[in-house]
Design an enzyme around this catalytic site. Structure first.
Site, PDB file in Angstrom:
ATOM      1  CB  CYS A 209       2.506   1.490   3.001  1.00 40.11           C
ATOM      2  SG  CYS A 209       0.597   1.540   2.977  1.00 40.11           S
ATOM      3  CE1 TYR A 210       8.888   6.350  -0.025  1.00 40.24           C
ATOM      4  CE2 TYR A 210       6.589   5.528  -0.910  1.00 40.24           C
ATOM      5  CZ  TYR A 210       7.491   6.464  -0.767  1.00 40.24           C
ATOM      6  OH  TYR A 210       7.614   7.398  -1.804  1.00 40.24           O
TER       7      TYR A 210
END
Length: 361
Positions: free
Chosen positions: A156-157
């Site tokens: 996600c990052y």
């Protein structure tokens, strides 16, 4: 000998660093779009055999709709697909989706594919060689000399460190770059289970692609000023992405918001803003990855953000779900175009927090 005498003189032709500025945005979804309620009633209700806790997790997700490349209501056998079958479908779906997204981003920046010096692609939901980056460069008609970068495994990052990498390229080379984040989590529906982490993952994650174009010293856009990170290695087991014979299996502990609460203040206040003489109160825009409702609540509480500061994040979560790496770029695109500093913040496996400081130019 003095230090200055040890340093060789600059080679002819070296340029001063350019300002990397985001000048183009785009995001795209697969064709299938459904409500969270319909997805529960028409597939996951039976998949989880009416498990009451699963129903509550879906109902309380903060998501009203999302998009999927693989619609489990139509392809009900997806949870039994082999990893090989899923990877074949990944390429079938990812190439046209990525091409459409990058093309639109370039158009919004007023550039042609041949102008691009670097194409970076971030994705953790599929793998192939030749990679998605190479296939897209060919499909888009980019130069055979374009530099390419593929970023995997970050989850996600990934958008934020990827933004840092392409920004460094633009600053040092003085040429435009494109970053594409593309995830197809619907490929990885797992067999029925009462494992809460699996249920939460299936309730939250959706499919999307997002792209940004960066140009050197552009007159209008978001200048990328700084990127920082912190990883809590003691909590690495709280988020995982295991490659199994039946696709990729997500591990997502309910303790994640508590760990984020311990670190988000340090990352944003001390590492990102303070070195630039800024405080959270002076930030005019917040693009926070909507990993879930509780995560957004924690960020708002710990940074003492005013009401409405995270409206763009909540809106993307509601309308699109958690699309992994593209999501924070989708939030950034949605922010009102106001002058002043902007913070982009995302989190994922590690447990890792990444933050970028942007400035409207």
């Amino acid at each position: 000998m003095h230090l200055e005498e040890k340093i060789a003189p600059a080679r002819p032709g070296l340029r001063a660093a350019a300002r990397p500025v985001i000048t183009g945005f785009s995001h795209s979804f697969p064709e299938t779009r459904t409500s969270q309620d319909d997805l529960w009633k028409e597939f996951f209700l039976e998949h989880y055999d009416g498990f009451p806790l699963a129903r509550r997790i879906f109902e309380n997700s903060g998501i009203s709709s999302r998009s999927t490349a693989v619609d489990p209501r139509a392809e009900r056998e997806v949870s039994g697909w082999s990893t090989g079958q899923r990877m074949e479908r990944y390429i079938e779906e990812a190439v046209p989706l990525g091409k459409r997204t990058v093309s639109t981003a370039l158009e919004s920046a007023g550039l042609d594919p041949s102008d691009v010096g670097m194409l970076a692609v971030a994705s953790c939901t599929g793998y192939t060689t030749p990679g998605l980056d190479l296939r897209l460069a060919d499909e888009l008609g980019m130069s055979s000399r374009v530099q390419r970068l593929f970023i995997g495994h970050m989850g996600c990052y990934a958008a934020v460190p990827s933004l840092g990498a392409v920004s460094d390229y633009v600053a040092s080379r003085g040429r435009p770059a494109v970053l594409l984040c593309l995830e197809l989590t619907s490929l990885h529906v797992q067999p029925p289970t009462k494992d809460i982490e699996q249920i939460v993952a299936h309730a939250l994650f959706a499919d999307a692609a997002a792209a940004v174009v960066l140009q050197p010293d552009a007159g209008s856009g978001y200048e990328v000023v700084d990127v920082v990170a912190v990883t809590d290695h003691s909590t690495a087991d709280l988020m995982s992405w295991q490659i199994t014979d039946l696709g990729f299996k997500m591990g997502l502990s309910p303790r994640v918001p508590d760990v984020l609460a311990q670190h988000v203040g340090e990352v944003v206040r001390d590492q990102l803003l303070a070195p630039h003489g800024l405080t959270p109160e002076e930030v005019t825009g917040w693009a926070v990855h909507p990993g879930g409702k509780r995560i957004l609540e924690v960020v708002g509480e710990r940074l003492e953000l005013p009401a409405g500061a995270l409206d763009a994040s909540y809106g993307v979560l509601d309308e699109c779900g958690n699309c992994s790496s593209p999501t924070v770029l989708m939030v950034l695109e949605r922010l009102p175009r106001t002058d002043g500093p902007v913070v982009a913040l995302a989190f994922g496996p590690g447990l890792t927090l990444y933050a970028a400081l942007l400035r409207r130019s």
